[in-house]
Design an enzyme around this catalytic site. Sequence first.
Site, PDB file in Angstrom:
ATOM      1  N   GLU A 277       0.824  -1.210   0.000  1.00 28.08           N
ATOM      2  CA  GLU A 277       0.000   0.000   0.000  1.00 28.08           C
ATOM      3  C   GLU A 277       0.861   1.264   0.000  1.00 28.08           C
ATOM      4  O   GLU A 277       0.750   2.080   0.909  1.00 28.08           O
ATOM      5  CB  GLU A 277      -0.796  -0.022   1.305  1.00 28.08           C
ATOM      6  CG  GLU A 277      -2.259   0.068   1.152  1.00 28.08           C
ATOM      7  CD  GLU A 277      -2.916  -0.341   2.442  1.00 28.08           C
ATOM      8  OE1 GLU A 277      -3.956  -0.979   2.356  1.00 28.08           O
ATOM      9  OE2 GLU A 277      -2.405  -0.039   3.541  1.00 28.08           O
ATOM     10  N   CYS A 350       2.356  33.103  10.887  1.00 22.75           N
ATOM     11  CA  CYS A 350       2.703  33.769  12.144  1.00 22.75           C
ATOM     12  C   CYS A 350       3.102  32.750  13.195  1.00 22.75           C
ATOM     13  O   CYS A 350       2.381  32.509  14.171  1.00 22.75           O
ATOM     14  CB  CYS A 350       1.543  34.634  12.596  1.00 22.75           C
ATOM     15  SG  CYS A 350       1.406  36.049  11.534  1.00 22.75           S
TER      16      CYS A 350
HETATM   17  C1  LIG Z   1      -2.760   1.898   6.478  1.00 14.53           C
HETATM   18  C2  LIG Z   1      -1.771   2.667   5.699  1.00 14.53           C
HETATM   19  N1  LIG Z   1      -1.422   2.208   4.486  1.00 14.53           N
HETATM   20  C3  LIG Z   1      -0.542   2.872   3.720  1.00 14.53           C
HETATM   21  C4  LIG Z   1       0.038   4.049   4.155  1.00 14.53           C
HETATM   22  C5  LIG Z   1       0.992   4.728   3.250  1.00 14.53           C
HETATM   23  O1  LIG Z   1       2.199   4.957   3.794  1.00 14.53           O
HETATM   24  P1  LIG Z   1       3.407   5.504   2.901  1.00 14.53           P
HETATM   25  O2  LIG Z   1       2.944   6.765   2.281  1.00 14.53           O
HETATM   26  O3  LIG Z   1       4.495   5.705   3.859  1.00 14.53           O
HETATM   27  O4  LIG Z   1       3.699   4.471   1.878  1.00 14.53           O
HETATM   28  C6  LIG Z   1      -0.275   4.545   5.422  1.00 14.53           C
HETATM   29  C7  LIG Z   1       0.396   5.743   5.965  1.00 14.53           C
HETATM   30  O5  LIG Z   1       1.354   5.608   6.724  1.00 14.53           O
HETATM   31  C8  LIG Z   1      -1.218   3.846   6.198  1.00 14.53           C
HETATM   32  O6  LIG Z   1      -1.589   4.312   7.394  1.00 14.53           O
END
Ligand SMILES: Cc1ncc(COP(=O)(O)O)c(C=O)c1O
Length: 425
Positions: A277, A350
């Site tokens: 992901e 600010c």
């Molecule tokens: C559940 C989940 N998946 C994927 C990500 C994507 O993380 P990154 O942008 O570090 O790949 C995050 C963010 O940390 C997340 O919380």
Amino acid sequence: MTKNYIFSNHDTVKLAKKYGTPLYAISEDIIRDNANGIIEAFDKQNIDYEINYAGKAFLNMTMCKIINDLGLSLDVVSGGELFTAYEAGFPMNKVCLHGSNKSISEMKMAIEYNVGKIVVDSEYELKLLNDLCKKAKTKKNVFLRVSPGIEAHTHEYVQTGRVDSKFGIPLKLVKSLFEDNKDLEFVNIIGLHCHIGSQIYDERPFLITSAIMLDLMKELKANGHIINELNLGGGFGIPYLKDDSIFEIEIYLDKLLEAVRNKCKENGLDIPKLIVEPGRYIIGTAGITLYEVGTIKEIPHTRKYVSVDGGMADNPRPALYNALHHAIVANKVNFSEEDEELVTISGKCCETDTLISDILLPNPVAGDILAVLNTGAYNYSMASNYNRLPKPAVVLLKGDKDEVIVERETYEDIVSKDRVPSWYK
Ligand SMILES: Cc1ncc(COP(=O)(O)O)c(C=O)c1O
Ligand SMILES: N[C@@H](CCCC[NH3+])C(=O)O
């Protein structure tokens, strides 16, 4: 030879003049290179896999189109992200809804839009989702988010898989959750999910996590619960500074798959479908932010402050995580090192709104264009209207083309949701 900084085939000084500053410039070509790098690395592994782009890093209707065109699926964490995908015509069966505290209306929306998967974050949510699906006379494919108890070496605020974490179901409670909820008829638990944090360079915590998850799958199997899909989350780090290391996705996958294959053999499991992901890895290096330099203040024997026309409202990362970014004076790329001086880049908010402290830049003066690099991830998506600053425009670069994909906010936009009560009219 041009004196200006070229990003993705575009003269950034010209972009700043054409669209104004602050400006987020995003390269579709780099997004595609980054995503294709992951796809190619997975293709070599000869396994069933899915790349679920984490929309929280950067999402708008155009990004949904790009992600779909790349053949990726999409992780959304809110009704707003889900609605964006829906409006963009993103295939709903390739959407996965996340969130550590989904509202009832967000869950109903996901059911109504018929999203492909929902990652459930707690037992409460599992039961609630089952009830909502029952009322809607449907059944949903569900992943359980597990908190594997891993501490990754990244900023405390972006670690998400520790024992003491608001995310997911604690590892020790997963088996009993399965037992206690095996009669739920409207949710179908097909997978396990975990995500240990963000901006991680070292593949070892991912390998340890995969082993923990596969041991859990073995225990579940012994109790009759067969899990076929394993989502190991995102978190792949990108270089922010010149000397930062690079997360080598191919090396990572080679090591991961070796570990997964061995562990599956040891645990008597079929190799599950693997899902990752990534957010930052796909979009981070694809974006820069362009600013114009304004006031410069030299505090004798102390520091030289170079102020730009944006700041923590368009990039809260330095303020939130002490995040470091590299920058270039876009109209002075050919200056020699002798002209460099140590300065601090401040925003216009600010607050002590430091974007970059102590960076060597070639004699910055008012009117210069400053390019802050690798701001594609978690800048536009975390931007605010602090100090009632309008959010910058986002321009997309593809080949030699450039087009606005998110318009710059106006002062009228800023007041558009304000309502004055009757007693002041
Ligand atoms: C559940 C989940 N998946 C994927 C990500 C994507 O993380 P990154 O942008 O570090 O790949 C995050 C963010 O940390 C997340 O919380
Ligand atoms: N917003 C963080 C990353 C959080 C990832 C989402 N769980 C950053 O800018 O580094």
